[in-house]
Scaffold this motif. Structure first.
Motif, short mmCIF file in Angstrom:
data_model
loop_
_atom_site.label_atom_id
_atom_site.label_comp_id
_atom_site.label_asym_id
_atom_site.label_seq_id
_atom_site.Cartn_x
_atom_site.Cartn_y
_atom_site.Cartn_z
N PRO A 1 0.82 -1.22 0.00
CA PRO A 1 0.00 0.00 0.00
C PRO A 1 0.85 1.28 0.00
CG PRO A 1 -0.95 -1.59 1.50
CD PRO A 1 0.37 -2.17 1.05
N ASP A 2 2.00 1.27 0.68
CA ASP A 2 2.87 2.45 0.66
C ASP A 2 3.34 2.76 -0.76
OD1 ASP A 2 2.69 2.82 3.37
OD2 ASP A 2 4.61 1.87 3.84
N CYS A 3 3.68 1.72 -1.52
CA CYS A 3 4.13 1.91 -2.92
C CYS A 3 3.01 2.56 -3.73
CB CYS A 3 4.45 0.58 -3.59
SG CYS A 3 5.84 -0.29 -2.94
N ILE A 4 1.81 2.00 -3.58
CA ILE A 4 0.68 2.45 -4.41
C ILE A 4 0.28 3.87 -4.00
CG2 ILE A 4 -1.73 1.93 -5.03
CD1 ILE A 4 -1.01 -1.06 -4.68
N ASP A 5 0.27 4.14 -2.70
CA ASP A 5 -0.06 5.49 -2.21
C ASP A 5 0.95 6.53 -2.73
OD1 ASP A 5 -2.22 4.56 -0.82
OD2 ASP A 5 -1.27 4.65 1.16
N ALA A 6 2.23 6.15 -2.78
CA ALA A 6 3.26 7.09 -3.22
C ALA A 6 3.04 7.50 -4.67
CB ALA A 6 4.65 6.48 -3.03
N VAL A 7 2.56 6.55 -5.48
CA VAL A 7 2.24 6.87 -6.88
C VAL A 7 1.03 7.80 -6.91
CG1 VAL A 7 1.53 5.95 -9.12
CG2 VAL A 7 3.16 4.68 -7.72
N ALA A 8 0.01 7.45 -6.14
CA ALA A 8 -1.23 8.26 -6.14
C ALA A 8 -0.94 9.68 -5.68
CB ALA A 8 -2.27 7.60 -5.24
N ALA A 9 0.01 9.83 -4.74
CA ALA A 9 0.34 11.15 -4.21
C ALA A 9 1.30 11.93 -5.12
CB ALA A 9 0.96 11.00 -2.82
N VAL B 1 6.27 -0.73 -8.81
CA VAL B 1 6.18 -2.14 -9.18
C VAL B 1 5.81 -2.92 -7.91
CG1 VAL B 1 7.47 -4.13 -10.04
CG2 VAL B 1 7.84 -1.87 -11.05
N VAL B 2 4.76 -3.72 -8.01
CA VAL B 2 4.31 -4.52 -6.87
C VAL B 2 3.96 -5.93 -7.35
CG1 VAL B 2 3.46 -2.64 -5.37
CG2 VAL B 2 1.97 -3.54 -7.15
N PRO B 3 4.11 -6.94 -6.46
CA PRO B 3 3.78 -8.31 -6.87
C PRO B 3 2.28 -8.49 -6.99
CG PRO B 3 4.42 -8.28 -4.55
CD PRO B 3 4.62 -6.89 -5.07
N LEU C 1 -3.45 -8.62 -1.21
CA LEU C 1 -3.25 -7.25 -0.74
C LEU C 1 -3.15 -6.28 -1.93
CD1 LEU C 1 -2.70 -5.25 1.51
CD2 LEU C 1 -0.30 -5.96 1.51
N THR C 2 -2.42 -6.67 -2.97
CA THR C 2 -2.27 -5.81 -4.15
C THR C 2 -3.61 -5.64 -4.87
OG1 THR C 2 0.00 -6.56 -4.45
CG2 THR C 2 -1.04 -5.53 -6.34
N LEU C 3 -4.26 -6.77 -5.13
CA LEU C 3 -5.54 -6.71 -5.86
C LEU C 3 -6.56 -5.87 -5.10
CD1 LEU C 3 -6.33 -10.33 -7.10
CD2 LEU C 3 -6.07 -8.26 -8.47
N ASP C 4 -6.71 -6.16 -3.81
CA ASP C 4 -7.74 -5.48 -3.03
C ASP C 4 -7.43 -3.99 -2.88
OD1 ASP C 4 -8.95 -7.88 -2.89
OD2 ASP C 4 -8.73 -8.17 -0.73
N TYR C 5 -6.16 -3.67 -2.70
CA TYR C 5 -5.82 -2.26 -2.51
C TYR C 5 -6.08 -1.47 -3.80
CZ TYR C 5 -3.77 1.61 -0.02
OH TYR C 5 -3.60 2.81 0.63
N LEU C 6 -5.76 -2.09 -4.94
CA LEU C 6 -5.98 -1.41 -6.23
C LEU C 6 -7.47 -1.26 -6.53
CD1 LEU C 6 -3.48 -2.68 -8.92
CD2 LEU C 6 -3.68 -0.40 -7.94
N ILE C 7 -8.24 -2.25 -6.12
CA ILE C 7 -9.66 -2.21 -6.47
C ILE C 7 -10.48 -1.38 -5.48
CG2 ILE C 7 -11.71 -3.67 -6.70
CD1 ILE C 7 -9.71 -5.74 -7.98
N HIS C 8 -10.18 -1.52 -4.19
CA HIS C 8 -11.01 -0.86 -3.19
C HIS C 8 -10.49 0.50 -2.73
CE1 HIS C 8 -13.68 -4.25 -2.61
NE2 HIS C 8 -12.62 -5.03 -2.56
N GLU C 9 -9.17 0.65 -2.71
CA GLU C 9 -8.62 1.85 -2.05
C GLU C 9 -8.02 2.87 -3.01
OE1 GLU C 9 -9.18 1.89 1.15
OE2 GLU C 9 -9.69 -0.24 1.35
N GLN C 10 -7.23 2.40 -3.95
CA GLN C 10 -6.43 3.35 -4.74
C GLN C 10 -6.44 2.87 -6.20
OE1 GLN C 10 -5.38 6.55 -4.21
NE2 GLN C 10 -4.20 6.05 -2.40
#
Ligand SMILES: O=C(O)C(=O)Cc1ccccc1
Length: 282
Positions: free
Chosen positions: A33-41, A48-50, A61-70
């Motif tokens: 989530p930190d990786c994905i948030d840093a891109v969003a910010a 790159v995430v697994p 964690l990757t799938l759910d974070y991309l679909i539900h959160e960011q």
């Protein structure tokens, strides 16, 4: 372009970044989530995430974070061969069979179940945010009877000794990593690693409609669109509510995929496009 990745240094994710972006600067983050948030910010241009491992399945964690959160677009994918090694502090190398705790990413632990069950029966398995986080922890606790499962790069980065090589249960062990970015612009296919293009969508079925999934699949079948993955994940709105992640083995075009999506939407489904992007093999 600055590329974020699941760190610390020497994760499998960093190996994926090194293969795909050999000369771009890289920035480690502690969690997915930190990786994905840093891109969003806008802190970094891409991360790159697994996403999925051949032995253990999706990284939820990757799938759910991309679909539900960011909900960031996927702009590329890279598939990397994975070799898991068992490593300890050099102090423990002569008596590594006395190890009491094994640290690693949950997927790495799952890839080595047979080894852990037979050779290290009874040792406690402790999940960490990444394989190299486990290696780092072991290096910082030289007098504890602890080991890490990680890659060769992590052993040398953190000064650990590999005492058992290739401990993953099955030879065919690969992981898919995705590149996410704020811009929808897919990566360039101009790379010796380029292997094709795919499109990923998320489909939410209408409630209690018999045959809805069958009709969704037939929208692809009669257009001869090959699907390489279909997976359900909880919609998190109640038991029995799912969405489906569908990978189509084709790039977005003007006719076929838009036609399939329109047909699926006409059934009452909601469709979200996660990306249409090139994939690469190491
Ligand atoms: O922890 C790592 O090194 C990662 O990059 C995640 C991961 C874990 C296990 C297999 C592949 C990727």
């Amino acid at each position: 372009m600055r590329i974020g990745y699941l760190g610390p240094k020497a994760t499998f994710t960093e190996a994926a970044v090194a293969a795909l972006f050999p000369s771009e600067p890289r920035q480690p983050y502690a969690t997915i989530p930190d990786c994905i948030d840093a891109v969003a910010a806008g802190e970094i241009e891409a991360a790159v995430v697994p996403l999925e491992n051949a032995l253990e399945g999706s990284v939820n964690l990757t799938l759910d974070y991309l679909i539900h959160e960011q909900p960031l677009p996927i702009i590329g994918e890279i598939v990397v061969p994975i070799e898991q090694h068992f490593m300890v502090h050099p102090y423990y190398a002569p008596h590594w069979r006395e190890i009491k705790e094994v640290y690693s990413h949950s997927h790495a632990i799952a890839q080595c179940r047979k080894f852990l069950h037979t050779v290290l029966k009874g040792a406690k398995q402790v999940p960490t945010t990444s394989t190299s986080a486990a290696a780092k922890f072991v290096s910082e606790h030289p007098h504890l009877p602890v080991a890490a499962i990680a890659n060769r790069l992590a052993a040398s980065e953190y000064g650990l000794t590999i005492v058992q090589e290739n401990i993953h249960d099955y030879d065919y062990n690969h992981t898919r990593f995705i590149v996410v970015s704020r811009s929808r612009q897919p990566l360039s296919p101009d790379s010796p690693l380029y292997a094709g293009d795919k499109t990923t969508i998320v489909v939410m079925l209408p409630q209690d409609q018999p045959g809805a999934l069958h009709q969704v699949l037939s929208a692809f079948a009669w257009r001869r669109l090959n699907l390489t993955k279909i997976e359900s994940r909880p919609a998190k709105t109640g038991l029995g509510n799912y969405f489906f992640i569908i990978d189509i083995d084709a790039p977005m075009d003007d006719v076929l995929i838009p036609g399939a999506i329109a047909e699926i939407e006409a059934l009452g489904c909601t469709v979200q496009l996660l990306g249409s992007y090139p994939y690469y093999f190491v």
